[in-house]
Design a protein around this motif. Structure first.
Motif, PDB file in Angstrom:
ATOM      1  N   UNK A 196      14.674   2.163  -4.267  1.00 46.01           N
ATOM      2  CA  UNK A 196      13.399   1.087  -4.780  1.00 46.01           C
ATOM      3  C   UNK A 196      12.423   1.756  -5.409  1.00 46.01           C
ATOM      4  N   UNK A 197      12.094   1.132  -6.643  1.00 52.31           N
ATOM      5  CA  UNK A 197      10.988   1.714  -7.153  1.00 52.31           C
ATOM      6  C   UNK A 197       9.519   1.112  -6.976  1.00 52.31           C
ATOM      7  N   UNK A 198       8.743   1.865  -6.625  1.00 55.68           N
ATOM      8  CA  UNK A 198       7.659   1.491  -5.942  1.00 55.68           C
ATOM      9  C   UNK A 198       6.007   1.722  -7.176  1.00 55.68           C
ATOM     10  N   UNK A 199       5.608   0.763  -7.516  1.00 57.32           N
ATOM     11  CA  UNK A 199       4.305   1.023  -8.303  1.00 57.32           C
ATOM     12  C   UNK A 199       2.955   1.618  -7.470  1.00 57.32           C
ATOM     13  N   UNK A 200       2.683   2.800  -7.756  1.00 57.98           N
ATOM     14  CA  UNK A 200       1.927   3.460  -6.731  1.00 57.98           C
ATOM     15  C   UNK A 200       2.263   4.295  -5.737  1.00 57.98           C
ATOM     16  N   UNK A 201       1.226   4.937  -5.045  1.00 56.71           N
ATOM     17  CA  UNK A 201       1.836   5.740  -3.767  1.00 56.71           C
ATOM     18  C   UNK A 201       2.134   5.197  -2.469  1.00 56.71           C
ATOM     19  N   UNK A 202       2.232   3.886  -2.344  1.00 51.56           N
ATOM     20  CA  UNK A 202       2.530   3.121  -1.283  1.00 51.56           C
ATOM     21  C   UNK A 202       1.172   3.069  -0.174  1.00 51.56           C
ATOM     22  N   UNK A 203       0.178   3.437  -0.704  1.00 55.26           N
ATOM     23  CA  UNK A 203      -0.982   3.190   0.008  1.00 55.26           C
ATOM     24  C   UNK A 203      -1.568   1.777  -0.196  1.00 55.26           C
ATOM     25  N   UNK A 204      -1.055   0.815  -1.009  1.00 56.02           N
ATOM     26  CA  UNK A 204      -1.597  -0.401  -1.223  1.00 56.02           C
ATOM     27  C   UNK A 204      -1.457  -1.269   0.186  1.00 56.02           C
ATOM     28  N   UNK A 205      -2.561  -1.987   0.493  1.00 55.52           N
ATOM     29  CA  UNK A 205      -2.347  -2.874   1.596  1.00 55.52           C
ATOM     30  C   UNK A 205      -2.239  -4.312   1.127  1.00 55.52           C
ATOM     31  N   UNK A 206      -1.419  -4.968   1.997  1.00 57.15           N
ATOM     32  CA  UNK A 206      -1.028  -6.553   1.952  1.00 57.15           C
ATOM     33  C   UNK A 206      -0.953  -7.166   3.297  1.00 57.15           C
TER      34      UNK A 206
END
Length: 308
Positions: A196-206
């Protein structure tokens, strides 16, 4: 008789689930699709049209008691550097509907906007409906523009509109589609053993809201007496998690490791989205009933048995 509910955008994830929820309780639904559906459900009257002209809606509105607008042809990513996409594919059909609704000023309207693309850290923690909106994407800007046009329709013609701002919706029925939904994207990669390609470092909260909880709110609004003017309602789970935390929950739900790679954050992506839905609770007695762990498990059961 004008006793049916018109769903605009019935071919999408939210529209199709809402149509199922309404027909399950005996409602008659008129479903407007942009493309012909592969299957047709009992109790659903199907129409296929681009919905770009007021005349596309008039004969359907004549037989409806309420209209729900859930159509959207873009995401924050797909609209990047393409503002005309919002004008041509989203705003024009919405404005055509509003022009048609000028002949039906008493018709209750539900418009599904967005919370996940409008609120960010500038909006404050646990943003409510009065919080500042700060869309980064043309997709989010288009949603705000549509909200203002709807408010103008209400002011000029005495209309009653409920604008729902959901957080990130997920659940059974959401198929894998580029740019639409991190949950089915992750599930699809797991099934195929891909990264899976992820934009950013995975710290974005949703904030993630289970689809059946959202359709319950939609039906509650439809059941309530309409109130003149525009009314904005947040719809969310109430707890935001980082992408990396979500991936860990997905691994627990599926029992498989999720391979992923990380790239630079995109300018269109919000770093953090925190919402609260007190107004939905106050007006409709609505609260989300499905935890993220439970919702992911249910969604994986559906996805892994239908999307292979």
């Amino acid at each position: 008789m004008a006793d049916q509910i018109l769903i605009i955008g019935a071919g999408g994830f939210v529209g199709s689930r809402l149509a199922q929820a309404l027909t399950a309780r005996g409602e008659r639904v008129i479903a407007l699709y942009r493309r012909a559906p592969a299957t047709r459900d009992a109790g659903v009257e199907v129409h296929v049209d681009s919905g770009r002209e007021p005349s596309d809606y008039l004969p359907l509105l004549q037989r409806s008691r309420a209209v729900v607008h859930v159509a959207s042809a873009s995401t924050p990513g797909s609209s990047a550097a393409r503002p005309l996409l919002e004008l041509d594919e989203n705003l024009r059909p919405t404005l055509a509907l509003l022009q048609a609704l000028q002949q039906f000023p008493a018709m209750p309207l539900i418009y599904v906007s967005s919370g996940g693309t409008l609120y960010d850290s500038k909006s404050g923690d646990d943003a409510d409906e009065a919080a500042m909106v700060a869309p980064r994407s043309y997709h989010g800007a288009g949603k705000i523009a549509a909200e203002h046009f709807i408010a103008a329709w209400c002011s000029q013609f005495g209309g009653a509109a409920t604008i729902l701002r959901p957080s990130n919706l997920y659940g059974p029925g959401q198929t894998e589609r580029a740019g639409f939904g991190i949950v089915p994207a992750a599930f699809g990669k797991l099934l195929r053993g891909e990264t899976l390609h992820v934009w950013g470092d995975g710290s974005a909260q949703r904030d993630y809201l289970y689809i059946d909880d959202f359709t319950r709110l939609c039906t509650a609004v439809l059941d309530a007496a309409p109130v003149a003017g525009p009314r904005v309602i947040n719809a969310c789970n109430g707890t935001s998690v980082t992408l990396n935390a979500l991936f860990g929950m997905i691994e627990r739900a599926t029992g498989h490791p999720l391979q992923r790679s990380y790239d630079a954050t995109r300018a269109v992506d919000m770093p953090r989205v925190d919402m609260q839905a007190n107004r939905a609770r106050t007006l409709y007695g609505w609260t989300p009933q499905t935890s993220l762990d439970e919702g992911l498990a249910r969604t994986w059961t559906w996805f892994s048995t239908t999307q292979r």
